[in-house]
Design a protein around this motif. Structure first.
Motif, mmCIF file in Angstrom:
data_model
loop_
_atom_site.group_PDB
_atom_site.id
_atom_site.type_symbol
_atom_site.label_atom_id
_atom_site.label_comp_id
_atom_site.label_asym_id
_atom_site.label_seq_id
_atom_site.Cartn_x
_atom_site.Cartn_y
_atom_site.Cartn_z
ATOM 1 N N UNK A 280 0.846 -1.200 0.000
ATOM 2 C CA UNK A 280 0.000 0.000 0.000
ATOM 3 C C UNK A 280 0.876 1.244 0.000
ATOM 4 N N UNK A 281 0.352 2.297 -0.589
ATOM 5 C CA UNK A 281 1.020 3.602 -0.477
ATOM 6 C C UNK A 281 0.597 4.242 0.840
ATOM 7 N N UNK A 282 1.506 4.960 1.455
ATOM 8 C CA UNK A 282 1.230 5.560 2.770
ATOM 9 C C UNK A 282 0.019 6.492 2.727
ATOM 10 N N UNK A 283 -0.166 7.151 1.583
ATOM 11 C CA UNK A 283 -1.293 8.093 1.455
ATOM 12 C C UNK A 283 -2.647 7.411 1.602
ATOM 13 N N UNK A 284 -2.686 6.086 1.412
ATOM 14 C CA UNK A 284 -3.949 5.345 1.476
ATOM 15 C C UNK A 284 -4.192 4.661 2.821
ATOM 16 N N UNK A 285 -3.290 4.890 3.782
ATOM 17 C CA UNK A 285 -3.476 4.294 5.109
ATOM 18 C C UNK A 285 -4.567 5.042 5.881
ATOM 19 N N UNK A 286 -5.202 4.385 6.853
ATOM 20 C CA UNK A 286 -6.253 5.060 7.625
ATOM 21 C C UNK A 286 -5.699 6.207 8.468
ATOM 22 N N UNK A 287 -6.417 7.304 8.475
ATOM 23 C CA UNK A 287 -5.985 8.483 9.232
ATOM 24 C C UNK A 287 -6.085 8.233 10.733
ATOM 25 N N UNK A 288 -5.209 8.933 11.463
ATOM 26 C CA UNK A 288 -5.220 8.918 12.945
ATOM 27 C C UNK A 288 -5.183 7.500 13.516
ATOM 28 N N UNK A 289 -4.401 6.620 12.868
ATOM 29 C CA UNK A 289 -4.435 5.209 13.282
ATOM 30 C C UNK A 289 -3.117 4.716 13.875
ATOM 31 N N UNK B 272 1.845 12.999 9.178
ATOM 32 C CA UNK B 272 1.080 13.618 10.267
ATOM 33 C C UNK B 272 -0.401 13.221 10.271
ATOM 34 N N UNK B 273 -1.053 13.104 9.105
ATOM 35 C CA UNK B 273 -2.464 12.669 9.139
ATOM 36 C C UNK B 273 -2.649 11.234 9.658
ATOM 37 N N UNK B 274 -1.572 10.434 9.642
ATOM 38 C CA UNK B 274 -1.689 9.032 10.067
ATOM 39 C C UNK B 274 -1.610 8.869 11.578
ATOM 40 N N UNK B 275 -1.121 9.919 12.270
ATOM 41 C CA UNK B 275 -0.841 9.795 13.703
ATOM 42 C C UNK B 275 -2.042 10.146 14.564
ATOM 43 N N UNK B 276 -2.264 9.316 15.570
ATOM 44 C CA UNK B 276 -3.264 9.657 16.579
ATOM 45 C C UNK B 276 -2.702 10.780 17.455
ATOM 46 N N UNK B 277 -3.548 11.374 18.286
ATOM 47 C CA UNK B 277 -3.102 12.433 19.192
ATOM 48 C C UNK B 277 -1.962 11.914 20.071
ATOM 49 N N UNK C 59 26.807 7.960 11.453
ATOM 50 C CA UNK C 59 27.456 8.966 10.609
ATOM 51 C C UNK C 59 27.570 10.280 11.355
ATOM 52 N N UNK C 60 28.723 10.884 11.260
ATOM 53 C CA UNK C 60 28.966 12.191 11.894
ATOM 54 C C UNK C 60 28.021 13.263 11.366
ATOM 55 N N UNK C 61 27.578 13.105 10.120
ATOM 56 C CA UNK C 61 26.794 14.152 9.455
ATOM 57 C C UNK C 61 25.286 13.925 9.560
ATOM 58 N N UNK C 62 24.881 12.807 10.153
ATOM 59 C CA UNK C 62 23.458 12.439 10.135
ATOM 60 C C UNK C 62 22.768 12.666 11.474
ATOM 61 N N UNK C 63 21.479 13.008 11.386
ATOM 62 C CA UNK C 63 20.647 13.218 12.573
ATOM 63 C C UNK C 63 19.303 12.531 12.373
ATOM 64 N N UNK C 64 18.635 12.277 13.485
ATOM 65 C CA UNK C 64 17.306 11.658 13.449
ATOM 66 C C UNK C 64 16.296 12.668 13.985
ATOM 67 N N UNK C 65 15.281 12.953 13.193
ATOM 68 C CA UNK C 65 14.185 13.826 13.645
ATOM 69 C C UNK C 65 13.153 12.996 14.396
ATOM 70 N N UNK C 66 12.797 13.452 15.589
ATOM 71 C CA UNK C 66 11.671 12.870 16.320
ATOM 72 C C UNK C 66 10.635 13.989 16.419
ATOM 73 N N UNK C 67 9.628 13.913 15.547
ATOM 74 C CA UNK C 67 8.677 15.023 15.408
ATOM 75 C C UNK C 67 7.437 14.750 16.242
ATOM 76 N N UNK C 68 7.151 15.707 17.138
ATOM 77 C CA UNK C 68 6.019 15.543 18.056
ATOM 78 C C UNK C 68 4.784 16.302 17.579
ATOM 79 N N UNK C 69 5.013 17.428 16.903
ATOM 80 C CA UNK C 69 3.889 18.210 16.368
ATOM 81 C C UNK C 69 4.306 18.879 15.076
ATOM 82 N N UNK C 70 3.380 18.962 14.160
ATOM 83 C CA UNK C 70 3.620 19.706 12.912
ATOM 84 C C UNK C 70 2.298 20.328 12.495
ATOM 85 N N UNK C 71 2.258 21.654 12.541
ATOM 86 C CA UNK C 71 1.044 22.368 12.121
ATOM 87 C C UNK C 71 1.318 23.117 10.840
#
Length: 201
Positions: free
Chosen positions: A116-125, A145-150, A185-197
C-alpha cells in the motif's frame, strides 16, 4: 565504529546477519537496495535502523507503528528482529513486499506487510510513523502527520542534508521536534517530530 555498537546479544546478531545474507541473495533478482550501499549493509542500513528502537514509544495493545516505504525492511524488519511487535510495513513495490513476507516467514516475525502507499493508510491510526530514505522531510511530514493519533510521533533519520531539508519544511510547518545524533554517521541526525502544524497564508 565497532560491529556491535548497540550491544546486541549473540542471538540477535546471528539473526541480523542471516537477514543481511537474505538481502544479498535477493539483490541480484530484485534490486532491493542501491548497489553502492551493498558493501556496507551492516552499518549503513542495519545498525542505522536498529538505533531507532530506543526512540519509539512503548508498545501498547492494539496500537500500530507504521514503517512507510519499508523497501527491504529498513527499519521495520530490523526492529522486528529486535523484538518490536506492533509494526505494519507499508511498501508499494510488490517485489519488495514478496521479500518482506519471505523474511517475516523465515524469522517468524510478528509484523504485517501491506502492499500500500502511505497516502492510502487510515488516518489517525498510528502511535508512530517511521520512514527512512523515502522522501524529503517536508513531504514525509505531509504524508505522516495525518496518520498519527493524538500524541503520536514521527521518526525520520536524515543524512548530511538534514538542515537544508529542515529549512524547507519550516517554511510550511510549525514544528515541535527533537534532533538526535546518529551513531552511524557524523553528518546524520534523526528527527523525532512531536507536532507539525501547517502554516497558512
Amino acid at each position: 565504529m565497532g560491529q556491535n555498537p548497540l550491544g546486541f546479544n549473540e542471538e540477535i546478531i546471528k539473526n541480523l546477519r542471516l537477514y543481511e545474507k537474505l538481502i544479498i541473495d535477493w539483490q541480484r533478482k530484485f534490486n532491493l537496495v542501491s548497489n553502492n550501499s551493498m558493501h556496507d549493509l551492516w552499518n549503513r542500513h542495519i545498525i542505522d535502523s536498529a538505533q531507532l528502537l530506543s526512540l519509539l514509544p512503548k508498545e501498547k495493545k492494539n496500537k500500530i507503528t507504521y514503517d512507510i516505504g519499508s523497501g527491504p525492511g529498513f527499519p521495520g524488519i530490523v526492529l522486528a528482529i529486535l523484538g518490536r511487535k506492533d509494526l505494519v510495513l507499508c511498501e508499494s513495490n510488490m517485489k519488495k513486499c514478496l521479500f518482506l513476507k519471505e523474511v517475516a516467514r523465515n524469522f517468524q516475525l510478528d509484523v504485517i506487510v501491506d502492499n500500500i502507499r502511505a497516502e492510502n493508510l487510515p488516518r489517525r491510526s498510528g502511535c508512530a510513523v517511521l520512514a527512512r530514505a523515502v522522501a524529503p522531510l517536508e513531504k514525509l511530514i505531509s504524508i505522516s502527520m495525518p496518520l498519527l493519533e493524538t500524541g503520536g510521533i514521527a521518526i525520520f533519520p536524515k543524512g548530511k542534508n538534514w538542515s537544508k531539508e529542515l529549512s524547507v519544511a519550516k517554511k510550511n510547518f510549525l514544528l515541535e521536534f527533537d534532533l538526535v545524533k546518529s551513531i552511524t554517521s557524523e553528518l546524520s541526525y534523526i528527527f523525532v517530530i512531536k507536532k507539525a502544524e501547517k502554516k497558512f497564508g
